[in-house]
Design an enzyme around this catalytic site. Structure first.
Site, mmCIF file in Angstrom:
data_model
loop_
_atom_site.group_PDB
_atom_site.id
_atom_site.type_symbol
_atom_site.label_atom_id
_atom_site.label_comp_id
_atom_site.label_asym_id
_atom_site.label_seq_id
_atom_site.Cartn_x
_atom_site.Cartn_y
_atom_site.Cartn_z
ATOM 1 N N ASP A 1 61.331 79.160 68.435
ATOM 2 C CA ASP A 1 60.086 78.712 69.091
ATOM 3 C C ASP A 1 59.970 77.190 69.118
ATOM 4 O O ASP A 1 58.863 76.649 69.122
ATOM 5 C CB ASP A 1 58.846 79.311 68.396
ATOM 6 N N HIS B 1 61.553 82.569 75.696
ATOM 7 C CA HIS B 1 61.549 81.152 76.037
ATOM 8 C C HIS B 1 60.509 80.930 77.135
ATOM 9 O O HIS B 1 60.644 81.454 78.238
ATOM 10 C CB HIS B 1 62.930 80.711 76.508
#
Length: 423
Positions: A12, A40
């Protein structure tokens, strides 16, 4: 030239955005490991997208996007993402390695059943089937996608695999047994849908390298989730390091000449495990709500991420195991509300302060050693030149750079493609 884009932390970090930015000058983008268990997030002229299976170069025209042989391929999610992109006006150029192995329906079931069985000792899995998938791959009972086109062979193999699976389902998990024919009927539909994308990507990449094409390797998750160098056992089941890109894509190791390690300006993590710089309560909730694009919530699961201040010890180690040649520092804009910003510069363990990242069992006894830096206490979105950032912001960037020992070449000050500063 081959450039790898990988994460230094728990995942992340913003790798999708950095891949999307750098893909502008690329010819090929390759996902080389992991599966649909992490997303993503990308924001561009087409809208806001959370890609789970596809490479982040799909929004650029004239770029070939490849699912490498090291990926855990969820065919249903692949096809769903392709349909979603096309509905938004995106026509991705895609190839799937014929050596890629597929996530089977029972992998997802076993993932969920095992987390249920473990209860309070669970690993915090996204229940995407990733651990059972890689377990089968290395037990030599997985299915490469090319095997599914030989129906009699594949069905016979599936029946043999399910003999063992059904014993476990019945006697360990106390769940219904599975039927091979029913499962293969589901697989056949997905296989036929994905068939136009399947090909010999190894041969394609050899030709691309011979022609001097610019290739990007896109990693999933980050250093702390690597099964060897991460915080074991709270890790993922594939290698998250740039070095694995050579294997997961089918390239020579020496071809990877540039490694961009993506680093977050604070810390965040999903799942259980040691997290030395973690913060709690109202302090954590405010950072969680201000962070990322729409807050620190998992792109795959939607669950709140654990958050903490920047960890110099973990990040320095993270860029070292990635062998980073440069760093992209992301989500710096999220810290603009703070007058002071704590940074973890060491760990106290058994009365001693250490600055080297320890192995997992020692890590659980570590406490953070803080250094407080001045904040810039203003919004930095829209700034395009590094020199125009507030002095305190530049000092923060340069403090981190000195601590991790790798040049910060990019500073991301917003989620959009254009919100990035090149140093």
């Amino acid at each position: 030239m081959v450039r790898a884009i990988v994460g230094a932390n728990w995942g992340d970090e913003g790798k999708g955005k950095i891949t999307d930015v750098l893909a502008e000058t690329a010819d090929v983008v390759i996902r080389f490991q992991g599966g649909s268990n992490a997303g993503h997030t990308i924001i561009n002229e087409y809208g806001r997208f959370a890609l789970h299976q596809l490479p982040s170069g799909v929004f650029h025209k004239n770029i070939t996007n490849i699912i490498g042989n090291g990926v855990a391929l969820d065919m249903a999610k692949f096809l769903s993402e392709v349909d979603s992109l096309k509905a938004s006006g995106v026509e991705p150029q895609l190839m799937v390695s014929d050596r890629t192995q597929v996530v089977m329906p029972y992998h997802v079931l076993f993932d969920a059943y095992e987390e249920e069985r473990l209860g309070g000792h669970s690993f915090g899995s996204t229940k995407s089937g990733i651990a059972p998938f890689y377990a089968d791959k290395f037990s030599k009972i997985g299915f490469q996608i090319q095997e599914l086109f030989d129906e009699s062979y594949a069905l016979d193999k599936l029946k043999r695999v399910l003999e063992v699976k059904n014993v476990t389902l019945k006697h360990l998990y106390h769940k219904p047994e599975l039927d091979a024919v029913q499962i293969f009927d589901e697989l056949r539909v997905l296989r036929d849908g994905i068939a136009p994308y399947v090909g010999d990507t190894f041969r394609f990449l050899r030709q691309a390298q011979a022609e001097g094409k610019h290739i990007l390797l896109e990693g999933q998750l980050g250093s702390m989730k690597d099964p060897d160098f991460g915080i074991y056992p709270m890790v993922t089941s594939s290698h998250t390091l740039a070095g694995y890109g050579a294997i997961g894509a089918g390239l020579a190791p020496y071809a990877i000449q540039n490694i961009v390690c993506v680093v977050k300006a604070y810390s965040s993590a999903v799942g259980a495990g040691a997290f030395v710089s973690e913060i709690f309560g109202d302090e954590a909730q405010e950072l969680r709500l201000r962070g990322g694009d729409k807050g620190e919530f998992g792109a795959t699961t939607g669950r709140p991420r654990r958050v903490g201040w920047f960890d110099c010890v973990a990040t320095r180690y993270g860029v070292q195991v990635q062998s980073a040649t440069e760093v992209a520092l992301t989500v710096v804009d999220a810290l603009g509300y703070l007058k002071e910003i704590p940074v973890c510069v060491g760990y106290e363990v058994d009365g001693e302060v250490v600055t080297d990242f320890p192995a997992s069992r020692v890590l659980e006894r570590c406490k953070p050693v803080w250094k407080v830096l001045p904040g810039w206490n203003c919004d930095i979105r829209g700034i395009t030149r590094y020199e125009d950032l507030p002095e305190a912001c530049r000092n923060y960037v340069e403090f981190i750079e000195a601590q991790i020992g790798v040049r910060i070449s990019m500073v991301s000050n917003g989620p959009g493609r254009q919100e990035i500063i090149h140093r």
